[in-house]
Write a protein that holds these residues in place. Structure first.
Motif, PDB file in Angstrom:
ATOM      1  N   ASP A  23       0.804  -1.222   0.000  1.00 21.55           N
ATOM      2  CA  ASP A  23       0.000   0.000   0.000  1.00 21.55           C
ATOM      3  C   ASP A  23       0.839   1.276   0.000  1.00 21.55           C
ATOM      4  OD1 ASP A  23      -2.432  -1.344  -0.041  1.00 21.55           O
ATOM      5  OD2 ASP A  23      -2.493  -1.522   2.139  1.00 21.55           O
ATOM      6  N   ASN A  24       2.150   1.131   0.107  1.00 24.64           N
ATOM      7  CA  ASN A  24       3.032   2.294   0.101  1.00 24.64           C
ATOM      8  C   ASN A  24       3.203   2.842  -1.316  1.00 24.64           C
ATOM      9  OD1 ASN A  24       3.502   1.761   2.865  1.00 24.64           O
ATOM     10  ND2 ASN A  24       5.091   0.278   2.314  1.00 24.64           N
ATOM     11  N   ILE A 135      -2.896  -9.135 -12.925  1.00 32.08           N
ATOM     12  CA  ILE A 135      -1.984  -9.217 -11.777  1.00 32.08           C
ATOM     13  C   ILE A 135      -0.777  -8.291 -11.950  1.00 32.08           C
ATOM     14  CG2 ILE A 135      -2.634 -11.626 -11.345  1.00 32.08           C
ATOM     15  CD1 ILE A 135       0.182 -12.384 -12.482  1.00 32.08           C
ATOM     16  N   ASN A 136      -0.081  -8.109 -10.837  1.00 30.18           N
ATOM     17  CA  ASN A 136       1.197  -7.402 -10.825  1.00 30.18           C
ATOM     18  C   ASN A 136       2.298  -8.409 -11.128  1.00 30.18           C
ATOM     19  OD1 ASN A 136       3.462  -5.802 -10.206  1.00 30.18           O
ATOM     20  ND2 ASN A 136       3.282  -6.235  -8.007  1.00 30.18           N
ATOM     21  N   MET A 137       3.027  -8.193 -12.233  1.00 27.57           N
ATOM     22  CA  MET A 137       4.103  -9.107 -12.617  1.00 27.57           C
ATOM     23  C   MET A 137       5.445  -8.548 -12.156  1.00 27.57           C
ATOM     24  SD  MET A 137       4.979 -11.973 -13.943  1.00 27.57           S
ATOM     25  CE  MET A 137       3.752 -12.668 -15.051  1.00 27.57           C
ATOM     26  N   ASN A 186       8.986   6.215 -13.051  1.00 25.66           N
ATOM     27  CA  ASN A 186       9.201   7.004 -11.841  1.00 25.66           C
ATOM     28  C   ASN A 186       8.379   6.521 -10.652  1.00 25.66           C
ATOM     29  OD1 ASN A 186      10.899   8.993 -13.234  1.00 25.66           O
ATOM     30  ND2 ASN A 186       8.990   9.525 -14.296  1.00 25.66           N
ATOM     31  N   GLY A 187       7.611   5.451 -10.833  1.00 23.48           N
ATOM     32  CA  GLY A 187       6.749   4.981  -9.781  1.00 23.48           C
ATOM     33  C   GLY A 187       5.515   5.864  -9.621  1.00 23.48           C
ATOM     34  N   VAL A 193      -1.683   3.869  -5.911  1.00 20.15           N
ATOM     35  CA  VAL A 193      -1.681   2.424  -5.630  1.00 20.15           C
ATOM     36  C   VAL A 193      -3.092   1.968  -5.272  1.00 20.15           C
ATOM     37  CG1 VAL A 193      -0.908   0.650  -4.014  1.00 20.15           C
ATOM     38  CG2 VAL A 193       0.744   2.272  -4.946  1.00 20.15           C
ATOM     39  N   LYS A 194      -3.759   2.714  -4.413  1.00 22.05           N
ATOM     40  CA  LYS A 194      -5.124   2.359  -4.016  1.00 22.05           C
ATOM     41  C   LYS A 194      -6.071   2.397  -5.211  1.00 22.05           C
ATOM     42  CE  LYS A 194      -4.551   4.071   0.724  1.00 22.05           C
ATOM     43  NZ  LYS A 194      -4.914   5.132   1.698  1.00 22.05           N
TER      44      LYS A 194
END
Length: 237
Positions: A23-24, A135-137, A186-187, A193-194
């Motif tokens: 969650d960060n 999904i997150n790969m 850059n994220g 994220v939420k």
């Protein structure tokens, strides 16, 4: 060689309805900058691979999933992939940002694959697959997972995967998927994220009837020059 039950146990351990991501604030995998420029466009990235091309109607449905992600959380992603790039990889071969480092290996991979197919013709095979989840790969991309519909279909896919090991042995098992989008280099923030998790949760509720049929007639040896530019060299079927 992985058994069908081992395959299912492994896939079910990380392909879930809820996106597996902390969650960060999100920081992408260090492999992303190999493929993506600081402005989130795709950089030169070379290689060869063996992939199943998807039917037009399947690409359309996959693209609708991607469209929803880019509408709801565009800040999470790099440049959107063209619809033409959607595929399921059977077996990776070589890749590098520097073509000179792999040119020799790619040459011999292509030659050896031609020889292998003459000695082991695979003919026309159909493999029935069904979608699992978005999904997150490995913190590199968001993908749509697929699994064979039953053990017989798994065995057909697994045998093809094992055959490709004769060209290059990989130390990882097969995880069939379609890449929907690479993450923002850059994220992105906690809030994003939420939002991404909520968007993926909604998409995963739409997948219960998503089944496809792969065909070796559309199994290609491909070369690529970036993550959005693939060239079919020849069919394996």
């Amino acid at each position: 060689m992985e058994t069908y039950n081992e395959f299912l146990d492994r896939i079910n351990s990380f392909e879930k309805e809820e996106l597996m991501m902390d969650d960060n604030a999100f920081v992408p995998n260090k492999s992303v900058p190999r493929k993506v420029r600081p402005d989130n466009s795709y950089s030169d990235f070379y290689g060869d691979t063996v992939v199943f091309e998807l039917d037009k109607n399947i690409k359309e449905r996959v693209d609708k999933l991607t469209e929803k992600l880019f509408e709801e959380v565009p800040e999470c992603f790099s440049e959107r992939l063209p619809k033409s790039t959607y595929h399921i990889t059977l077996h990776d071969l070589y890749n590098s940002p520097d073509i000179d480092k792999i040119a020799n290996e790619m040459f011999f991979a292509e030659v050896n694959l031609i020889k292998l197919l003459k000695e082991n013709p695979i003919g026309v095979q159909k493999i029935k697959m069904k979608a699992t989840y978005v999904i997150n790969m490995i913190n590199t991309s968001v993908v749509l997972g697929f699994i064979p519909c039953n053990e017989a279909e798994f065995n057909k896919l697994s045998d093809l995967y094992e055959l490709m090991h004769k060209i290059r042995m990989l130390d990882r098992p097969l995880t069939p998927h379609v890449t929907l989008g690479y993450y923002n280099i850059n994220g992105f923030s906690e809030d994003s994220v939420k939002s991404l998790k909520a968007a993926v949760r909604n998409l995963n509720r739409e997948l219960s009837d998503f089944e496809i049929e792969l065909s070796t007639e559309k199994l290609y040896y491909q070369k690529f020059i970036s993550m959005k530019e693939y060239i079919n060299i020849f069919s394996l079927g």
